[in-house]
Design an enzyme around this catalytic site. Structure first.
Site, PDB file in Angstrom:
ATOM      1  N   LYS A 192       0.818  -1.211   0.000  1.00 52.99           N
ATOM      2  CA  LYS A 192       0.000   0.000   0.000  1.00 52.99           C
ATOM      3  C   LYS A 192       0.857   1.269   0.000  1.00 52.99           C
ATOM      4  O   LYS A 192       2.072   1.206   0.155  1.00 52.99           O
ATOM      5  CB  LYS A 192      -0.973  -0.029   1.183  1.00 52.99           C
ATOM      6  CG  LYS A 192      -1.914  -1.248   1.151  1.00 52.99           C
ATOM      7  CD  LYS A 192      -2.950  -1.181   0.032  1.00 52.99           C
ATOM      8  CE  LYS A 192      -3.576  -2.499  -0.359  1.00 52.99           C
ATOM      9  NZ  LYS A 192      -4.475  -3.111   0.594  1.00 52.99           N
TER      10      LYS A 192
HETATM   11  C1  PLP Z   1      -5.447  -4.323   0.936  1.00 56.62           C
HETATM   12  C2  PLP Z   1      -6.912  -4.097   1.030  1.00 56.62           C
HETATM   13  C3  PLP Z   1      -7.646  -4.329   2.209  1.00 56.62           C
HETATM   14  C4  PLP Z   1      -7.074  -5.060   3.380  1.00 56.62           C
HETATM   15  O1  PLP Z   1      -5.980  -4.437   3.941  1.00 56.62           O
HETATM   16  P1  PLP Z   1      -5.136  -5.231   5.061  1.00 56.62           P
HETATM   17  O2  PLP Z   1      -4.380  -4.129   5.738  1.00 56.62           O
HETATM   18  O3  PLP Z   1      -4.255  -6.187   4.345  1.00 56.62           O
HETATM   19  O4  PLP Z   1      -6.096  -5.900   5.963  1.00 56.62           O
HETATM   20  C5  PLP Z   1      -8.961  -3.947   2.269  1.00 56.62           C
HETATM   21  N1  PLP Z   1      -9.567  -3.388   1.215  1.00 56.62           N
HETATM   22  C6  PLP Z   1      -8.928  -3.178   0.048  1.00 56.62           C
HETATM   23  C7  PLP Z   1      -9.669  -2.538  -1.082  1.00 56.62           C
HETATM   24  C8  PLP Z   1      -7.588  -3.545  -0.087  1.00 56.62           C
HETATM   25  O5  PLP Z   1      -6.956  -3.390  -1.264  1.00 56.62           O
END
Ligand code: PLP
Length: 394
Positions: A192
């Site tokens: 991210k």
């Molecule tokens: C990555 C992601 C999540 C989950 O994030 P985590 O921190 O891995 O739990 C939720 N929603 C979307 C759209 C994502 O891309």
């Protein structure tokens, strides 16, 4: 005599993603380790303070994932068994999965074919007396149509919880994502735009919701449970409810603080990659670059390039293979939730249910996009895409 084999030029590798972490993050993590206090503590509290300030939110609550953040948010609004929650089908399963934790139903919503963001008209059509909340996903980093979503939610008295896993930093009509609706959930997962390996953050302007989520984040223990082993803490605590183990560690928070400090700069560098991609691809008839709305700014987590499959002789799968052959990592965001076996068997979804999402799914490929991309890497991606398209024109 053996024929001499000509050695091929070493292939330039372009990974799909590479986190922008370096010495500063390593130092910050090492400092925490040397301090002897590894889990949630002063660094986490400071990360929450700075994060809240960065997005203009009253409260920020650090957790160990965005999935945890969404779970806590739905718990705080008292989601119950049998309730329904509107979720776009074009998202990661976490967005829908958290709804199932409560025995509630994720009601999948189609997306706008241009932006790939949740269609507010389709969401409105799926509201029933059981609808308790809507979870807009700021797909790829671009904020959803929040004014329309907030108006819809107000009209039907439902909660809005933003899945902002892709959208730090992003803004909608000048307002940063994180201070727009009741609750916003961010992800600091490895890929991210701000990464602590694993991690997440919840922001809210509501004191009661904040208090509830803080308590439930750490075993349902009353205020400042994390302090109980520190000098100022005490051995006495009260368990107020059956909570969860969702707190962030100080090691992750220390990395997060460094990342937060360079978040704007990383966003500028992502936007520069996007600009170079757009300049190269926009004029090609076989390609469709991401659509951006003028009233909002994207975090540019993803660059989903779409192919006009009627104008080329190969399908998306083959495009991905040929890019891989050229050393380029790609991904697909996302396989619509209603096409997965789980959502089909648990909720009866079928192919054909959400046609716009399905149509677009067949033809998008997410290209590498990360702050540390070199011009050589960007141009290798551009050149390769163009070559593949030109060689396969109809
Ligand atoms: C990555 C992601 C999540 C989950 O994030 P985590 O921190 O891995 O739990 C939720 N929603 C979307 C759209 C994502 O891309």
């Amino acid at each position: 005599m053996k024929a001499e084999t000509k050695l091929a030029e070493p292939q330039l590798q372009v990974p799909f993603h590479s986190a922008d972490v370096g010495e500063a993050e390593a130092q910050a993590a090492a400092d925490v380790i040397r301090s002897g206090w590894l889990t949630m503590g002063a660094r986490t509290i400071e990360f929450e303070r700075q994060f809240a300030e960065y997005v203009g939110a009253k409260h920020a609550i650090a957790v160990n994932s965005c999935t945890a953040a969404l779970h806590l948010a739905l718990e705080a609004i008292h989601l119950q068994q049998g309730d329904e929650v509107l979720v776009p089908t074009t998202t990661f399963t976490a967005t829908g999965e958290v709804v199932t934790y409560f025995g509630a139903k994720p009601v999948l919503v189609d997306v706008e074919p241009d932006t790939l963001l949740m269609s507010v008209a389709d969401a409105a059509a799926r509201i029933t007396p059981k609808t308790k909340a809507i979870i807009p996903v700021h797909y790829g980093g671009q904020p959803c149509d929040m004014d329309e979503i907030l108006a819809l939610a107000a009209k039907h008295n439902i909660h809005v919880i933003e899945d902002a896993a892709h959208s730090l930093p992003a803004s909608y009509k000048g307002r940063p994502v994180g201070c727009i609706s009741e609750i916003t959930a961010f992800s600091f997962y490895a890929t991210k735009t701000l990464s602590t390996g694993e991690g997440g953050m919840i922001t809210t302007g509501n004191d009661d919701l904040a208090a509830r989520m803080r308590i439930m984040r750490l075993h349902g223990i009353g205020r400042d449970a994390w302090k109980r082993y520190s000098a100022e803490g005490s051995w006495y605590y009260e368990v107020l409810d059956a909570g969860f183990k969702y707190n962030l560690t100080d090691i992750a928070a220390a990395i997060g603080l460094v990342q937060l400090g360079k978040c704007d700069d990383m966003n500028v560098r992502r936007a520069a990659v996007v600009q170079r991609y757009n300049d190269a691809f926009a004029s090609m008839n076989e390609l469709q670059v991401p659509t951006t709305k003028p009233d909002r700014q994207s975090a540019w987590h993803l660059y989903p390039l779409r192919f006009h499959l009627d104008r080329i002789k190969i399908d998306r799968k083959e495009v991905i293979c040929q890019l891989k052959d050229r050393g380029i990592g790609t991904s697909v965001h996302f396989i619509p939730l209603h096409l997965h076996p789980y959502y089909q068997s648990a909720y009866g979804y079928r192919r054909g249910d959400l046609p716009a999402a399905e149509r677009e799914y067949e033809r998008y490929v997410s290209l590498p996009l990360f702050p540390g991309m070199t011009y050589e890497q960007i141009d290798h991606v551009i050149h390769s895409v163009k070559q593949i398209v030109k060689a396969n024109r109809r």
